[in-house]
Write a protein that holds these residues in place. Sequence first.
Motif, PDB file in Angstrom:
ATOM      1  N   LEU A 116       0.836  -1.201   0.000  1.00  0.00           N
ATOM      2  CA  LEU A 116       0.000   0.000   0.000  1.00  0.00           C
ATOM      3  C   LEU A 116       0.873   1.255   0.000  1.00  0.00           C
ATOM      4  CD1 LEU A 116      -2.844  -1.078   2.443  1.00  0.00           C
ATOM      5  CD2 LEU A 116      -3.104  -0.543   0.008  1.00  0.00           C
ATOM      6  N   GLU A 117       1.948   1.230   0.796  1.00  0.00           N
ATOM      7  CA  GLU A 117       2.870   2.371   0.820  1.00  0.00           C
ATOM      8  C   GLU A 117       3.423   2.652  -0.573  1.00  0.00           C
ATOM      9  OE1 GLU A 117       5.897   1.548   3.721  1.00  0.00           O
ATOM     10  OE2 GLU A 117       4.575   2.026   5.405  1.00  0.00           O
ATOM     11  N   ALA A 118       3.699   1.574  -1.322  1.00  0.00           N
ATOM     12  CA  ALA A 118       4.267   1.720  -2.668  1.00  0.00           C
ATOM     13  C   ALA A 118       3.318   2.444  -3.623  1.00  0.00           C
ATOM     14  CB  ALA A 118       4.640   0.351  -3.232  1.00  0.00           C
ATOM     15  N   ILE A 119       2.012   2.407  -3.326  1.00  0.00           N
ATOM     16  CA  ILE A 119       1.056   3.133  -4.188  1.00  0.00           C
ATOM     17  C   ILE A 119       0.546   4.408  -3.506  1.00  0.00           C
ATOM     18  CG2 ILE A 119       0.374   1.063  -5.461  1.00  0.00           C
ATOM     19  CD1 ILE A 119      -2.309   1.147  -3.868  1.00  0.00           C
ATOM     20  N   GLY A 120       1.227   4.805  -2.425  1.00  0.00           N
ATOM     21  CA  GLY A 120       0.914   6.077  -1.779  1.00  0.00           C
ATOM     22  C   GLY A 120      -0.182   6.037  -0.730  1.00  0.00           C
ATOM     23  N   VAL A 121      -0.477   4.835  -0.209  1.00  0.00           N
ATOM     24  CA  VAL A 121      -1.518   4.698   0.815  1.00  0.00           C
ATOM     25  C   VAL A 121      -0.853   4.387   2.142  1.00  0.00           C
ATOM     26  CG1 VAL A 121      -3.570   3.424   1.532  1.00  0.00           C
ATOM     27  CG2 VAL A 121      -3.167   3.877  -0.896  1.00  0.00           C
ATOM     28  N   ASP A 122      -1.082   5.244   3.136  1.00  0.00           N
ATOM     29  CA  ASP A 122      -0.474   5.081   4.449  1.00  0.00           C
ATOM     30  C   ASP A 122      -1.448   4.376   5.393  1.00  0.00           C
ATOM     31  OD1 ASP A 122       1.351   5.382   6.562  1.00  0.00           O
ATOM     32  OD2 ASP A 122       0.409   7.263   7.186  1.00  0.00           O
ATOM     33  N   GLU A 123      -1.148   3.142   5.717  1.00  0.00           N
ATOM     34  CA  GLU A 123      -1.963   2.353   6.645  1.00  0.00           C
ATOM     35  C   GLU A 123      -1.041   1.629   7.618  1.00  0.00           C
ATOM     36  OE1 GLU A 123      -5.146   1.746   7.333  1.00  0.00           O
ATOM     37  OE2 GLU A 123      -6.053   2.862   5.698  1.00  0.00           O
ATOM     38  N   LYS A 124      -1.496   1.458   8.822  1.00  0.00           N
ATOM     39  CA  LYS A 124      -0.769   0.679   9.831  1.00  0.00           C
ATOM     40  C   LYS A 124      -1.285  -0.750   9.808  1.00  0.00           C
ATOM     41  CE  LYS A 124       1.304   4.286  11.805  1.00  0.00           C
ATOM     42  NZ  LYS A 124       1.738   5.033  10.656  1.00  0.00           N
ATOM     43  N   GLU A 125      -0.413  -1.700  10.146  1.00  0.00           N
ATOM     44  CA  GLU A 125      -0.816  -3.100  10.154  1.00  0.00           C
ATOM     45  C   GLU A 125      -1.990  -3.326  11.107  1.00  0.00           C
ATOM     46  OE1 GLU A 125       0.987  -7.539  11.040  1.00  0.00           O
ATOM     47  OE2 GLU A 125       2.378  -5.867  10.800  1.00  0.00           O
TER      48      GLU A 125
ATOM     49  N   GLY B 173     -14.774  -5.994   9.258  1.00  0.00           N
ATOM     50  CA  GLY B 173     -15.449  -5.914   7.967  1.00  0.00           C
ATOM     51  C   GLY B 173     -15.905  -4.507   7.647  1.00  0.00           C
ATOM     52  N   LYS B 174     -15.358  -3.531   8.325  1.00  0.00           N
ATOM     53  CA  LYS B 174     -15.771  -2.137   8.141  1.00  0.00           C
ATOM     54  C   LYS B 174     -14.668  -1.365   7.440  1.00  0.00           C
ATOM     55  CE  LYS B 174     -19.299  -2.171  11.295  1.00  0.00           C
ATOM     56  NZ  LYS B 174     -20.638  -1.947  10.935  1.00  0.00           N
ATOM     57  N   PHE B 175     -14.827  -1.193   6.130  1.00  0.00           N
ATOM     58  CA  PHE B 175     -13.893  -0.389   5.363  1.00  0.00           C
ATOM     59  C   PHE B 175     -14.601   0.086   4.102  1.00  0.00           C
ATOM     60  CE2 PHE B 175     -12.926  -4.923   4.787  1.00  0.00           C
ATOM     61  CZ  PHE B 175     -13.183  -5.106   3.447  1.00  0.00           C
ATOM     62  N   THR B 176     -14.022   1.098   3.494  1.00  0.00           N
ATOM     63  CA  THR B 176     -14.643   1.687   2.310  1.00  0.00           C
ATOM     64  C   THR B 176     -14.348   0.855   1.064  1.00  0.00           C
ATOM     65  OG1 THR B 176     -12.725   3.040   1.772  1.00  0.00           O
ATOM     66  CG2 THR B 176     -14.351   4.012   3.289  1.00  0.00           C
ATOM     67  N   ALA B 177     -15.136   1.104   0.056  1.00  0.00           N
ATOM     68  CA  ALA B 177     -14.879   0.475  -1.237  1.00  0.00           C
ATOM     69  C   ALA B 177     -13.528   0.942  -1.772  1.00  0.00           C
ATOM     70  CB  ALA B 177     -15.996   0.813  -2.219  1.00  0.00           C
ATOM     71  N   ALA B 178     -13.177   2.181  -1.504  1.00  0.00           N
ATOM     72  CA  ALA B 178     -11.883   2.706  -1.947  1.00  0.00           C
ATOM     73  C   ALA B 178     -10.743   1.907  -1.315  1.00  0.00           C
ATOM     74  CB  ALA B 178     -11.759   4.185  -1.592  1.00  0.00           C
ATOM     75  N   PHE B 179     -10.851   1.597  -0.020  1.00  0.00           N
ATOM     76  CA  PHE B 179      -9.820   0.805   0.656  1.00  0.00           C
ATOM     77  C   PHE B 179      -9.728  -0.584   0.024  1.00  0.00           C
ATOM     78  CE2 PHE B 179      -8.664  -2.317   3.945  1.00  0.00           C
ATOM     79  CZ  PHE B 179      -7.383  -1.866   4.253  1.00  0.00           C
ATOM     80  N   LEU B 180     -10.856  -1.193  -0.258  1.00  0.00           N
ATOM     81  CA  LEU B 180     -10.874  -2.503  -0.898  1.00  0.00           C
ATOM     82  C   LEU B 180     -10.148  -2.447  -2.241  1.00  0.00           C
ATOM     83  CD1 LEU B 180     -11.858  -5.463  -1.134  1.00  0.00           C
ATOM     84  CD2 LEU B 180     -13.988  -4.555  -2.089  1.00  0.00           C
ATOM     85  N   LEU B 181     -10.471  -1.442  -3.055  1.00  0.00           N
ATOM     86  CA  LEU B 181      -9.833  -1.299  -4.359  1.00  0.00           C
ATOM     87  C   LEU B 181      -8.339  -1.014  -4.236  1.00  0.00           C
ATOM     88  CD1 LEU B 181     -12.600   0.703  -6.236  1.00  0.00           C
ATOM     89  CD2 LEU B 181     -12.033  -1.724  -6.488  1.00  0.00           C
ATOM     90  N   GLN B 182      -7.966  -0.206  -3.261  1.00  0.00           N
ATOM     91  CA  GLN B 182      -6.541   0.074  -3.040  1.00  0.00           C
ATOM     92  C   GLN B 182      -5.789  -1.210  -2.703  1.00  0.00           C
ATOM     93  OE1 GLN B 182      -7.090   2.930   0.095  1.00  0.00           O
ATOM     94  NE2 GLN B 182      -6.723   4.674  -1.265  1.00  0.00           N
ATOM     95  N   CYS B 183      -6.342  -2.005  -1.818  1.00  0.00           N
ATOM     96  CA  CYS B 183      -5.695  -3.253  -1.412  1.00  0.00           C
ATOM     97  C   CYS B 183      -5.592  -4.216  -2.582  1.00  0.00           C
ATOM     98  CB  CYS B 183      -6.452  -3.911  -0.264  1.00  0.00           C
ATOM     99  SG  CYS B 183      -6.330  -3.023   1.295  1.00  0.00           S
ATOM    100  N   LEU B 184      -6.677  -4.391  -3.312  1.00  0.00           N
ATOM    101  CA  LEU B 184      -6.667  -5.311  -4.444  1.00  0.00           C
ATOM    102  C   LEU B 184      -5.661  -4.858  -5.498  1.00  0.00           C
ATOM    103  CD1 LEU B 184     -10.484  -6.065  -4.811  1.00  0.00           C
ATOM    104  CD2 LEU B 184      -8.714  -7.565  -3.845  1.00  0.00           C
ATOM    105  N   SER B 185      -5.628  -3.577  -5.765  1.00  0.00           N
ATOM    106  CA  SER B 185      -4.673  -3.041  -6.730  1.00  0.00           C
ATOM    107  C   SER B 185      -3.240  -3.237  -6.248  1.00  0.00           C
ATOM    108  CB  SER B 185      -4.951  -1.560  -6.957  1.00  0.00           C
ATOM    109  OG  SER B 185      -4.040  -1.021  -7.871  1.00  0.00           O
TER     110      SER B 185
END
Length: 73
Positions: A33-42, A52-64
């Motif tokens: 995620l960091e490599a695509i510019g998304v800052d998330e903690k483990e 199970g609570k996250f946005t569609a954007a987060f899902l797409l970011q992870c899949l990408s």
Amino acid sequence: MADKNEWEEKAANLLKAQLKLKGITYSQLVEKLEAIGVDEKEANIRNKLSRGKFTAAFLLQCLSAVGVSEVRV
């Protein structure tokens, strides 16, 4: 018809399954995620997927980030 909690569970299971198929840990997901510019903690990722609570954007970011270009629903 599935209720909101069932849909949230389905989304979380979809993402967990893709991570498992790719052999990617939450720690590795943080790096990807960091490599695509998304800052998330483990810990945040772990919590999002367990609840199970996250946005569609987060899902797409992870899949990408892990290289998933298609999913079957």
